[in-house]
Each structure stands twice: as C-alpha cells, then as structure tokens.
Scaffold this motif. Sequence first.
Motif, PDB file in Angstrom:
ATOM      1  N   GLN A   1      55.051 -16.880  77.216  1.00 36.47           N
ATOM      2  CA  GLN A   1      54.809 -15.561  77.740  1.00 36.47           C
ATOM      3  C   GLN A   1      55.818 -15.208  78.818  1.00 36.47           C
ATOM      4  N   LEU A   2      56.110 -16.174  79.686  1.00 41.58           N
ATOM      5  CA  LEU A   2      57.059 -15.911  80.765  1.00 41.58           C
ATOM      6  C   LEU A   2      58.434 -15.582  80.208  1.00 41.58           C
ATOM      7  N   MET A   3      58.915 -16.359  79.274  1.00 40.46           N
ATOM      8  CA  MET A   3      60.244 -16.122  78.720  1.00 40.46           C
ATOM      9  C   MET A   3      60.309 -14.781  77.992  1.00 40.46           C
ATOM     10  N   LEU A   4      59.230 -14.386  77.352  1.00 40.97           N
ATOM     11  CA  LEU A   4      59.177 -13.091  76.684  1.00 40.97           C
ATOM     12  C   LEU A   4      59.273 -11.955  77.709  1.00 40.97           C
ATOM     13  N   ARG A   5      58.575 -12.134  78.826  1.00 43.20           N
ATOM     14  CA  ARG A   5      58.646 -11.118  79.886  1.00 43.20           C
ATOM     15  C   ARG A   5      60.052 -11.029  80.472  1.00 43.20           C
ATOM     16  N   VAL A   6      60.692 -12.170  80.619  1.00 48.87           N
ATOM     17  CA  VAL A   6      62.058 -12.178  81.147  1.00 48.87           C
ATOM     18  C   VAL A   6      62.981 -11.454  80.173  1.00 48.87           C
ATOM     19  N   LYS A   7      62.811 -11.739  78.902  1.00 50.80           N
ATOM     20  CA  LYS A   7      63.654 -11.115  77.877  1.00 50.80           C
ATOM     21  C   LYS A   7      63.464  -9.604  77.834  1.00 50.80           C
ATOM     22  N   GLU A   8      62.237  -9.138  78.034  1.00 48.77           N
ATOM     23  CA  GLU A   8      61.924  -7.721  77.917  1.00 48.77           C
ATOM     24  C   GLU A   8      61.841  -7.019  79.274  1.00 48.77           C
ATOM     25  N   ARG A   9      62.426  -7.622  80.305  1.00 52.40           N
ATOM     26  CA  ARG A   9      62.330  -7.044  81.655  1.00 52.40           C
ATOM     27  C   ARG A   9      63.063  -5.707  81.741  1.00 52.40           C
ATOM     28  N   GLU A  10      62.643  -4.913  82.715  1.00 50.01           N
ATOM     29  CA  GLU A  10      63.260  -3.602  82.940  1.00 50.01           C
ATOM     30  C   GLU A  10      64.692  -3.783  83.413  1.00 50.01           C
ATOM     31  N   LYS A  11      65.522  -2.839  83.076  1.00 51.13           N
ATOM     32  CA  LYS A  11      66.915  -2.876  83.499  1.00 51.13           C
ATOM     33  C   LYS A  11      66.973  -2.844  85.027  1.00 51.13           C
ATOM     34  N   GLY A  12      67.774  -3.709  85.587  1.00 57.65           N
ATOM     35  CA  GLY A  12      67.924  -3.776  87.031  1.00 57.65           C
ATOM     36  C   GLY A  12      66.967  -4.740  87.707  1.00 57.65           C
ATOM     37  N   LYS A  13      65.992  -5.261  86.988  1.00 59.25           N
ATOM     38  CA  LYS A  13      65.032  -6.196  87.555  1.00 59.25           C
ATOM     39  C   LYS A  13      65.535  -7.622  87.315  1.00 59.25           C
ATOM     40  N   SER A  14      65.551  -8.428  88.354  1.00 59.52           N
ATOM     41  CA  SER A  14      66.091  -9.780  88.231  1.00 59.52           C
ATOM     42  C   SER A  14      65.080 -10.722  87.572  1.00 59.52           C
ATOM     43  N   LYS A  15      65.587 -11.825  87.059  1.00 58.67           N
ATOM     44  CA  LYS A  15      64.722 -12.836  86.449  1.00 58.67           C
ATOM     45  C   LYS A  15      63.780 -13.413  87.498  1.00 58.67           C
ATOM     46  N   GLU A  16      64.290 -13.580  88.714  1.00 55.58           N
ATOM     47  CA  GLU A  16      63.468 -14.120  89.801  1.00 55.58           C
ATOM     48  C   GLU A  16      62.282 -13.198  90.095  1.00 55.58           C
ATOM     49  N   GLU A  17      62.505 -11.897  90.093  1.00 54.14           N
ATOM     50  CA  GLU A  17      61.422 -10.943  90.330  1.00 54.14           C
ATOM     51  C   GLU A  17      60.365 -11.029  89.232  1.00 54.14           C
ATOM     52  N   VAL A  18      60.806 -11.203  87.999  1.00 54.61           N
ATOM     53  CA  VAL A  18      59.876 -11.323  86.874  1.00 54.61           C
ATOM     54  C   VAL A  18      59.035 -12.591  87.015  1.00 54.61           C
TER      55      VAL A  18
END
Length: 100
Positions: A1-18
Amino acid sequence: QLMLRVKEREKGKSKEEVVKAFIQENKALQELVAKEKFFEGLLCAVVWNRLRGDASKEGTAGSDEEKQGRTIGGRLAMVLATTLTAKHGIDEWSLQFPAA
C-alpha cells in the motif's frame, strides 16, 4: 500500500511526505514508530531505494534515530543487489541490523 501511494503521489509531493502521512494514517505504524524511533527513517530509505544516499533528494534526518533508520533502510537495497536471492538478502540484512 505504501509503495502504491508513493507511486501515485501528487506532483510536487516528496516521497518522505507520503511516508509520514502513511504512518499517521496507520495506527500500527504509529505505535511502532513511537516505540522504535528509527523506523520512520527506515521506511523512507526503503522507499527511496537507492544504492547510494543523496542528501539533496532525501532531506535531512530530524533525529539520530531517524538517521539510523535511514542507514538501516538504505543498506537493504545494497544487500539485495549483492546477494543471489531475495530471501538470502533479507536474512543477511537482518543479521547486519538486528534492531530491524
């Protein structure tokens, strides 16, 4: 689930924030991070999945525990890249870092 959220994160949002948002939404992870402070940094490093750290892209660790977690998580990619099987890599990694 985490990796999916990272992959589909909003533009400009960092992986750390996700990762941090995911931890806040997951009660079990909240409890784990409260008990083992290094775990948040470990998750960030695993998500970055780099063989070599790049501080300009990863941000700065907020504490010694988070820095330790980033080191432990960052080593996972290197160990997996240098072992023959994923199982052997995880076994080797867990021997190097018993806290994980």
